[in-house]
Design an enzyme around this catalytic site. Structure first.
Site, short mmCIF file in Angstrom:
data_model
loop_
_atom_site.label_atom_id
_atom_site.label_comp_id
_atom_site.label_asym_id
_atom_site.label_seq_id
_atom_site.Cartn_x
_atom_site.Cartn_y
_atom_site.Cartn_z
N PHE B 132 15.09 80.71 32.91
CA PHE B 132 15.09 79.80 34.04
C PHE B 132 14.78 78.37 33.57
O PHE B 132 13.81 78.14 32.86
CB PHE B 132 14.04 80.25 35.07
CG PHE B 132 13.94 79.30 36.24
CD1 PHE B 132 15.02 79.09 37.07
CD2 PHE B 132 12.76 78.62 36.49
CE1 PHE B 132 14.94 78.20 38.14
CE2 PHE B 132 12.67 77.73 37.55
CZ PHE B 132 13.76 77.53 38.39
N GLN B 133 15.62 77.44 33.96
CA GLN B 133 15.48 76.02 33.60
C GLN B 133 15.44 75.79 32.09
O GLN B 133 14.71 74.93 31.61
CB GLN B 133 14.26 75.40 34.29
CG GLN B 133 14.42 75.41 35.81
CD GLN B 133 13.51 74.47 36.54
OE1 GLN B 133 12.38 74.27 36.13
NE2 GLN B 133 14.00 73.89 37.62
#
Ligand SMILES: Cc1cc2nc3c(=O)[nH]c(=O)nc-3n(C[C@H](O)[C@H](O)[C@H](O)COP(=O)(O)OP(=O)(O)OC[C@H]3O[C@@H](n4cnc5c(N)ncnc54)[C@H](O)[C@@H]3O)c2cc1C
Ligand SMILES: Cc1ncc(C[n+]2csc(CCOP(=O)(O)OP(=O)(O)O)c2C)c(N)n1
Ligand SMILES: [Mg+2]
Lengths: 163, 596
Positions: B132-133
């Site tokens: 994530f990210q």
């Protein structure tokens, strides 16, 4: 003109991609690039073969030197030097061709390092043009696979590219 | 190896380790910035940097400025650096935080601005898993940074940050990214901290002093010159060498011109100054470049906006080039005397040798004749415009700004015609007063840069010249200005067009104005007011001065002054692409006249 540039780099993650990125970002030619750690494991040595006129090669050297990971750099073509490239060639070797290939191997001072009933693997080390000559000499239909390391090199005499 | 500490000890005062206090990675980041003397950090939080933000919260003494978009964090840090000479610092999260900051990094890189950008990264065990990210920040930023680091071990954090500042601020300055995975800032892992005072790197040692033999050759050329010109650039500002430059120029009596980036390094109001050179430079500056026999280039990089067509560049000149970056020299134009070194040191030695060397006979009269020639070019008055117009001319707006502020602004700019008018008409007698994106030409730079400038100089008058298209690119920063009470003045030259684009379409595309009309322009007065600021609009020339006076009298308020200007004014002179420096297009009122 063709130049062989030897670069000592910090052996850091990403150092190689900085060099590769530099060549693509600035549109410089790159014929080959070899790299491995040196006897000092904190350093890598890279050998680059590039072509371009004097101005471009001058810029290439300056840009390489500018990379924060570059410790030292030498254009081997500026002085007497030795250039070596290693090549492995897998050839079809059957009947009469076996003798003919062995003769070529002797002439070029190559080595046969793998043998089967139908094939050889030949190892040859030398300057790039010598490797080219060998390939030109072997009948095209016999060649199964060619692997080349790309040239590496060292200057002649007692001075060395070290830190 | 790392020493781990139970989480409930996190808040306790740092215990002493073998060589310093025990700190977590997050604390090390904050402490290292404090030890580096950083006054303020421009940033925006997010998951990957939350440990650092927590450490920031508890440290308490390091000022953090919350922007409203990460691009603005970089521009603000950049503006801060340009105005103060110190290193700008920003802090953003991983993924979108890091990608948002890239435009700002590239902007700083092109103009050689020292900056350290701290980016959060996903934890080391998940790097490469499309977490994530996660983005490859080191990979994305590699081509637009001076250097970057990924820190994988908390024990390396302090040294890496020290190296980042050292690299960013030495040699040819530039932005350095330090990418810090979240686990490296884990509050539960504490290691001994000591901030290294000195850092030496065998692979990086910028050159300081110029080669004496080369400097001597340069001075010999200068002494024998008949039609010399100084061509100076951003390097003089970056190298803090205005004093030395001014001394050498005055001593020699030679004319001087500057790039967009060098404006203010030599007082632009001085008689020896010919104005800016290049695409929108003055007639006299560009003609002098074309006719010179000895060109003394100092901290300038022969950009294409300056040289015009290379084949026509300074055809009769021997060229001396002083630059700290060897790769700047003979990159675009082959030079005769290259001098690699810090501009200040080289100029000092030049001045000393210049005073020692006897003048060559005949050069006095040659120089006098050269100045006479220059006076003729100057007499053309190439920057003239219609002063009787009933609409506000953008040039008039900038001249009025100069009058009202007595030339004593820190002036930032966006990109477009307004930028060129500001460069041509405001006049800068000191370095670091003119702050704009030259190399990348980043619209959206002006307002966030002004935030950085105002924070660097809290008591100074700061204004941002912008266009109605540029200002919208970072308009969200009006909120930042409100939060920190920054009394910046925006001077919007509202021509209803992407003027610079419109000008090119008028000249080179037969007036086919493809998408350069700025439709649906907001009511900037109301817009400013909605953010809590003062908004004002002026439409008539005779009201302009009093409106500006009123705006600048509000010393504690942010004022947005929407100046409605002539929609079709063009920037002159102009060297079109592919033309030589002497082939300028002049304003219509001049181009019919026979040129000397
Ligand atoms: C719309 C638009 C129009 C433009 N029109 C023009 C124009 O008409 N004229 C113009 O000039 N520009 C113009 N520009 C700007 C142009 O694109 C370049 O940014 C600018 O010309 C570069 O300036 P510079 O040569 O001073 O280099 P900079 O980018 O400021 O580079 C500085 C140089 O100095 C060196 N240096 C840095 N520090 C030191 C030190 N301490 N000691 C020694 N050397 C050092 C660096 O290595 C570098 O080579 C325009 C830009 C835009 C966006
Ligand atoms: C981010 C970005 N996108 C596009 C451009 C190309 N560009 C240069 S000037 C300009 C127009 C600017 O218009 P405005 O801000 O109104 O200024 P004016 O020229 O009208 O003074 C554009 C689109 C740019 N420089 N930067
Ligand atoms: Mg406009």
């Amino acid at each position: 003109m063709r130049h062989i540039i030897a670069v000592l780099l910090e052996n850091e993650a990403g150092a190689l991609s900085r060099v590769a990125g530099l060549f693509s970002a600035r549109g410089y030619n790159i014929e080959s690039l070899t790299v491995a750690p040196t006897d000092d494991p904190t350093l890598s040595r890279m050998t680059l073969v590039t072509t371009g006129n004097d101005d471009i090669v001058e810029q290439i050297k300056k840009q390489l030197n500018k990379l924060v990971d570059t410790v030292k750099l030498l254009d081997l073509c500026e002085g007497p030097h030795i250039e070596r490239e290693m090549m492995l060639v897998k050839v079809r070797a059957e009947r009469r061709d076996r003798e003919e290939l062995k003769r070529l191997v002797d002439i070029f001072r190559a080595k046969i390092i793998d043998v089967t009933d139908t094939s050889y693997v030949i190892e040859l080390t030398g300057a790039t043009h010598k490797l080219d000559a060998f390939i030109d000499t072997v009948a095209e239909e016999l060649i199964i696979e060619v692997v080349r390391s790309g040239p590496t090199g060292i200057s002649r005499g007692e001075k060395g590219l070290t830190i | 190896m790392t020493l781990s500490v139970e989480p409930d000890e996190m808040g306790a005062d740092a215990a002493e380790g073998p060589s310093g206090p025990l700190l977590s990675g997050g604390e090390i980041v904050v402490q290292a910035l404090a030890d580096e003397g950083v006054e303020c950090v421009f940033g925006y939080p997010g998951g990957a940097v939350l440990h650092i933000y927590d450490a920031l919260f508890r440290h308490g003494a390091l000022r953090h400025i919350l922007v409203r978009h990460e691009q603005a964090a970089a521009h603000a840090a950049d503006g801060y650096s340009r105005a103060t000479g110190k290193c700008g610092v920003c802090l953003v999260t991983s993924g979108p935080g890091a990608t948002n900051v890239v435009t700002g990094i590239a902007t700083a890189y092109m103009d050689s601005i020292p900056m350290v950008v701290l980016t959060g990264q996903v934890p080391t065990p998940v790097i490469g898993s499309d977490a994530f990210q996660e983005v490859d920040t080191v990979g994305i930023t590699r081509p637009c940074v001076k250097h970057n680091f990924l820190v994988k071990d908390v024990n390396e954090l302090a040294l890496t940050i020290r190296k980042a500042f050292y690299i960013a601020t030495s040699g040819r300055p530039g932005p350095v990214v330090v990418d810090i995975p979240k686990d490296v800032t884990d509050p539960g892992i504490k290691v001994p901290y000591a901030y290294p005072r000195e850092v030496r790197m065998r692979s990086y040692s910028p050159i300081e002093k110029g080669h004496s033999g080369q400097i001597r050759r340069a001075v010999e050329l200068m002494r024998a010159a008949k039609r010399p010109v100084f061509y100076t650039g951003g390097g003089v500002v970056l190298g803090e060498a205005s004093g030395q430059l001014t001394e050498l120029v005055r001593e020699s009596g030679f004319p001087i011109t500057s790039t967009l980036m060098g404006l203010g390094a030599y007082p632009t109001s001085d008689r020896q100054f010919l104005g800016m050179l290049g695409m929108h430079g003055t007639y006299e500056a560009n003609m002098a470049m074309h006719e010179t026999d000895v060109l003394i280039a100092i901290g300038a990089r022969f950009d294409d906006r300056v040289t015009g067509k290379i084949e026509h560049f300074c055809p009769n000149a021997k060229i001396i080039h002083v630059d700290v970056d060897p790769s700047s020299i003979s990159k675009n134009v082959k030079v005769d005397v290259p001098i690699v070194g810090q501009v200040g040191k080289v100029l000092e030695e030049m001045l000393r040798l210049y005073r020692e060397q006897p003048a060559v006979s005949g050069t006095d009269t040659a120089l006098a004749a050269w100045w006479e020639q220059i006076a003729q070019w100057r007499a053309l008055d190439c920057l003239q415009y219609d002063r009787t117009s009933s609409t506000i001319k953008p040039q008039f707006a900038i001249e009025t700004l100069h009058k009202v502020t007595k030339g004593d602004l820190y002036l930032t700019s966006d990109v477009g015609q307004h930028q060129m008018f500001a460069a041509q008409f405001y006049g800068f007698d000191k370095p670091r007063r003119w702050i704009n994106s030259g190399g990348l030409g980043t619209m959206g730079f002006g307002l966030p840069a002004a935030i950085g400038v105002q924070l660097g100089h809290p008591d100074a008058q700061v204004a941002c010249v912008s266009g109605e298209a540029s200002i919208l690119m970072c308009i969200q920063e009006l909120a930042t200005c409100m939060q920190y009470g920054l009394p910046i003045k925006v001077i919007l030259l509202n021509n209803g067009y992407m003027g610079m684009v419109r000008q090119w379409q008028e000249f080179f595309y037969d007036g086919r104005y493809a998408h350069s009309y700025v439709d649906a322009v907001p009511d900037f007065v109301k817009l400013a007011e909605s953010f809590g600021h003062v908004g004002m609009r002026v439409e008539r020339p005779e009201e302009l001065e009093s409106a500006m006076q009123e705006a600048f009298a509000m010393t504690d308020r942010f004022v947005f002054l929407d100046v409605v200007v002539d929609p079709t004014e063009n920037v002159y002179p102009m060297i079109a692409a592919g033309k030589g420096q002497h082939e300028m297009q002049l304003s219509p009122s001049l181009s019919d006249r026979e040129l000397a």
